[in-house]
Design a protein around this motif. Sequence first.
Motif, short mmCIF file in Angstrom:
data_model
loop_
_atom_site.label_atom_id
_atom_site.label_comp_id
_atom_site.label_asym_id
_atom_site.label_seq_id
_atom_site.Cartn_x
_atom_site.Cartn_y
_atom_site.Cartn_z
N HIS A 52 -3.86 -21.92 42.52
CA HIS A 52 -4.39 -22.76 41.45
C HIS A 52 -4.49 -24.22 41.89
O HIS A 52 -5.49 -24.89 41.60
N GLU A 59 -12.23 -28.22 42.72
CA GLU A 59 -13.09 -28.51 41.57
C GLU A 59 -13.25 -30.01 41.34
O GLU A 59 -14.14 -30.43 40.62
N HIS A 80 -13.07 -31.85 33.86
CA HIS A 80 -12.65 -31.07 32.69
C HIS A 80 -11.15 -30.82 32.76
O HIS A 80 -10.56 -30.87 33.83
N GLY A 82 -7.60 -28.36 32.13
CA GLY A 82 -7.25 -26.97 32.35
C GLY A 82 -7.66 -26.15 31.15
O GLY A 82 -7.98 -26.69 30.08
N MET A 83 -7.63 -24.83 31.27
CA MET A 83 -8.17 -23.98 30.21
C MET A 83 -7.34 -23.98 28.93
O MET A 83 -7.80 -23.50 27.90
N TYR A 84 -6.17 -24.56 28.94
CA TYR A 84 -5.31 -24.59 27.75
C TYR A 84 -5.59 -25.82 26.87
O TYR A 84 -4.97 -25.99 25.83
N GLU A 86 -8.80 -28.18 25.03
CA GLU A 86 -10.23 -28.24 24.70
C GLU A 86 -10.90 -29.36 25.49
O GLU A 86 -10.36 -30.47 25.56
N PRO A 87 -12.07 -29.10 26.09
CA PRO A 87 -12.81 -30.18 26.74
C PRO A 87 -13.21 -31.23 25.70
O PRO A 87 -13.33 -30.93 24.51
#
Length: 170
Positions: A52, A59, A80, A82-84, A86-87
Amino acid sequence: MDNAIKIRRGGPTDLPAVLGILDSAVVWLNGKGITAQWGTDPFTTRPKTVEHVGQVMGEGDPWIAEVDGVPAGTLTLTPHPGMYVEPAREPERYVRYLATDGRFHGLGVGAALLAHAAEETRRAGVSLLRVDCFAGSEGRLVAYYERQGFTRTAPFTVGDWPGQVLEMRV
């Protein structure tokens, strides 16, 4: 040692240095009794975490702070969170994996990296810089980011891990 902090762009070949900084940060945190932030196991012993860190570096734009030529701190700026988290509803830069090697705490390495992140965000024509952090341990890390000019926005949790998103307009 003159303790001058120099910040340079990192790349894929810096993954071992970044992991070394992260491992040192875990030891430093644990020495302060803070085990819930990044756990007690070194990053390098967790293959999915190593993968990761490399993915996030790929990225975004990794940055390495050096003191007398020695990697002392790091962060990666991505477009952006991390996926946890919200952007944002606008272009943003997001601070990921900010850490200082335990040997260099107290020299302003983290503050220098965050100031550099703000400048890089501004240079990219983006006005929003965000970060998230561990909100446990009496909110000490949240307070640190506030001292660096960030403002609290949304709290969040991942399992039982309390987090806080903060932002800065640049």
